[in-house]
Design a protein around this motif. Structure first.
Motif, short mmCIF file in Angstrom:
data_model
loop_
_atom_site.label_atom_id
_atom_site.label_comp_id
_atom_site.label_asym_id
_atom_site.label_seq_id
_atom_site.Cartn_x
_atom_site.Cartn_y
_atom_site.Cartn_z
N SER A 30 0.83 -1.21 0.00
CA SER A 30 0.00 0.00 0.00
C SER A 30 0.86 1.26 0.00
O SER A 30 1.10 1.85 -1.05
CB SER A 30 -0.99 -0.02 1.16
OG SER A 30 -0.34 0.05 2.42
N GLY A 32 3.77 3.88 -0.23
CA GLY A 32 4.96 3.87 -1.08
C GLY A 32 6.24 4.08 -0.30
O GLY A 32 6.61 5.21 0.01
N TYR A 119 -2.50 13.54 -5.59
CA TYR A 119 -1.91 13.12 -4.32
C TYR A 119 -2.68 13.79 -3.17
O TYR A 119 -3.08 14.95 -3.28
CB TYR A 119 -0.42 13.51 -4.30
CG TYR A 119 0.30 12.98 -3.10
CD1 TYR A 119 0.39 11.61 -2.88
CD2 TYR A 119 0.87 13.83 -2.17
CE1 TYR A 119 1.04 11.11 -1.76
CE2 TYR A 119 1.52 13.34 -1.06
CZ TYR A 119 1.59 11.98 -0.86
OH TYR A 119 2.24 11.50 0.25
N ASN A 168 1.73 9.96 -9.16
CA ASN A 168 1.22 9.11 -8.09
C ASN A 168 -0.26 9.42 -7.94
O ASN A 168 -0.59 10.58 -7.68
CB ASN A 168 1.96 9.45 -6.78
CG ASN A 168 1.47 8.65 -5.60
OD1 ASN A 168 0.68 7.74 -5.73
ND2 ASN A 168 1.94 9.02 -4.41
N TYR A 199 9.33 11.51 -8.21
CA TYR A 199 9.72 10.24 -8.85
C TYR A 199 10.53 10.49 -10.12
O TYR A 199 10.50 9.69 -11.05
CB TYR A 199 8.47 9.39 -9.15
CG TYR A 199 7.67 9.09 -7.90
CD1 TYR A 199 8.12 8.14 -6.98
CD2 TYR A 199 6.50 9.80 -7.60
CE1 TYR A 199 7.42 7.90 -5.81
CE2 TYR A 199 5.79 9.56 -6.42
CZ TYR A 199 6.27 8.61 -5.53
OH TYR A 199 5.59 8.37 -4.37
N LYS A 230 12.87 9.23 -2.16
CA LYS A 230 12.57 8.35 -3.29
C LYS A 230 13.85 7.97 -4.02
O LYS A 230 13.99 6.86 -4.52
CB LYS A 230 11.62 9.03 -4.28
CG LYS A 230 10.42 9.72 -3.68
CD LYS A 230 9.49 8.76 -2.95
CE LYS A 230 8.21 9.44 -2.50
NZ LYS A 230 8.37 10.42 -1.44
N PHE A 314 4.56 2.84 -8.58
CA PHE A 314 3.18 2.40 -8.43
C PHE A 314 2.63 1.88 -9.76
O PHE A 314 3.01 2.35 -10.83
CB PHE A 314 2.30 3.57 -7.98
CG PHE A 314 2.78 4.21 -6.71
CD1 PHE A 314 2.80 3.49 -5.53
CD2 PHE A 314 3.22 5.52 -6.69
CE1 PHE A 314 3.25 4.06 -4.35
CE2 PHE A 314 3.69 6.10 -5.52
CZ PHE A 314 3.69 5.37 -4.34
N ARG A 360 -4.09 0.59 -6.24
CA ARG A 360 -2.69 0.94 -6.51
C ARG A 360 -1.79 0.01 -5.71
O ARG A 360 -1.95 -0.13 -4.51
CB ARG A 360 -2.43 2.39 -6.07
CG ARG A 360 -1.05 2.90 -6.43
CD ARG A 360 -0.66 4.15 -5.66
NE ARG A 360 -0.16 3.81 -4.35
CZ ARG A 360 0.34 4.69 -3.46
NH1 ARG A 360 0.34 5.98 -3.76
NH2 ARG A 360 0.79 4.30 -2.29
N1 GLN Z 1 3.97 9.13 -1.05
C1 GLN Z 1 3.73 7.88 -0.43
C2 GLN Z 1 2.60 7.14 -1.12
O1 GLN Z 1 1.98 7.63 -1.99
C3 GLN Z 1 3.33 7.99 1.01
C4 GLN Z 1 3.77 9.15 1.79
C5 GLN Z 1 3.00 9.24 3.08
O2 GLN Z 1 2.61 8.23 3.63
N2 GLN Z 1 2.75 10.42 3.51
O3 GLN Z 1 2.31 6.04 -0.77
#
Ligand code: GLN
Length: 380
Positions: A30, A32, A119, A168, A199, A230, A314, A360
């Motif tokens: 789950s 990232g 996001y 993302n 990314y 990243k 992802f 995802r």
């Molecule tokens: N960017 C990461 C994601 O999309 C998570 C970052 C976070 O947990 N704040 O999974």
């Protein structure tokens, strides 16, 4: 009762799903983050910096050696001449950079154009600053941006547009023609651009990352946001940076200084020393492309259908052959009863299509983790 400023917001889905995965001992695809460690040499550099006494506040903008390394990286990549002291700021992860940039730009009642799915940080940050998100809806499975439609959303109140590439959660990359279209679109306006490029080095199938730093008409009004987490597998270090022209950086730092003030000194020294080797990120496309392919191949015999992922770590999977549950329920069931945690796609939309059957999966994990998850998913 406290009068909430974010009545519709709960805990971020990444925390929710990672906690659920932990509770039920599920394999966590789950949130990232890599489940493998960073380079031991980088750890050694951080320890060394502490031993050398780099343990007090750094300068508000970040330490000079790191600012200089960043400026030289992008001058090599994009032949752009950055002034490290005035155009680069070290931030507490990319999240702080995005939050501070939004706060520096958005006045009450300003409109901000977002490309949904977006996001989960962008919208609450706009709302907390009194701004209004204006949504352009990208549709599965192709998620094409029609820049003329985006243009039609611009009003006298539009202050900002936020883009994210590689994206993302959809794993798509904006192409040269997208950036060219956006550049000509903003040129007739007073719009600013925040470009979330965390990314930047995770690009596949020969696609190249298109940074706003390459487009003078975008960079002149842009905040480009990046993440060491990243690039060097250190998401928990919370170190990122924002690159923006001098006048914009001046405003950005007014917020940054009262938001987090500075970012841990020894980590900055470690990263500056690590960046001396410019080849460290060059292998990332192959490294993550292998992982994308590995998971996709391992899921070949499953009833999950892969959508295209061109970048990020992802990939979206269509589960409609498996279940008719809505995605938020499907991921709960998947985590609790089948031992694999995923992120539901609908949480990235303001107005999600109730027919959406996408999850995802994060493939930034060891091959062993991916194989174990795939075995469970193929058994469904
Ligand atoms: N960017 C990461 C994601 O999309 C998570 C970052 C976070 O947990 N704040 O999974």
């Amino acid at each position: 009762m406290l009068n909430s400023k974010l009545p519709e917001v709960g805990t971020t889905i990444f925390t929710v799903m990672s906690s659920l995965a932990k509770k039920h001992n599920a394999i966590n695809l789950s949130q990232g983050f890599p489940d493998f460690d960073c380079d031991p040499y980088l750890q050694q550099l951080a320890y060394q910096a502490m031993k050398q006494g780099h343990n007090q506040y750094p300068p508000m903008r970040g330490i000079d050696p790191l600012l200089e390394q960043i400026a030289s990286k992008y001058s090599q990549l994009y032949q752009i001449d950055l002034d490290p002291g005035h155009e680069v700021t070290i931030t507490a992860g990319a999240a702080e950079a995005i939050y501070s940039a939004i706060t520096a730009l958005v006045h009450v009642d300003d409109e901000v154009i977002l490309l949904d799915p977006a996001y989960d940080l962008y919208k609450p940050a706009i709302i907390l600053n009194g701004g209004k998100p204006v949504i352009y809806h990208l549709k599965a499975p192709h998620f094409i941006v029609d820049w003329n439609e985006v243009k039609s959303l611009i009003t006298a109140k539009t202050r900002l547009i936020i883009i994210n590439t590689p994206h993302n959660p959809i794993g798509r990359i904006l192409k040269e023609e997208d950036l060219v279209a956006l550049e000509s679109l903003v040129q007739e306006t007073d719009l600013y651009v925040i470009s979330d490029e965390v990314y930047e080095h995770l690009t596949f199938d020969g696609y190249t990352h298109e940074s706003i730093l390459k487009y003078p008409g975008l960079y002149s009004r842009g905040f480009a946001v990046f993440s060491f987490g990243k690039t060097y597998h250190v998401t928990g270090w919370r170190v990122g940076y924002c690159i923006a022209p001098k006048e914009l950086t001046k405003e950005f730092r007014k917020v940054h200084q009262f938001n987090v003030f500075t970012v841990p000194t020894p980590l900055q020294y470690a990263l500056a020393a690590y960046m001396e080797d410019k080849t460290m990120y060059l292998q990332l496309p192959q490294f993550f492309e292998h992982k994308r392919n590995y998971l996709q191949n391992a899921l070949e015999s499953s009833r999950l259908k892969a959508l295209k992922s061109e970048g990020s770590y992802f990939q979206l999977y269509d589960y409609s052959e498996l279940s008719d549950k809505i995605d938020t329920e499907f991921v709960q069931d998947l985590t609790i009863n089948h031992g694999v945690a995923a992120i539901p796609m609908s949480v990235f939309y303001t107005d999600p299509d109730p027919q959406i059957r996408l999850i995802r999966l994060c493939f930034g994990k060891t091959d062993a983790t991916l194989a174990a998850a795939a075995e469970r998913l193929c058994a469904l």
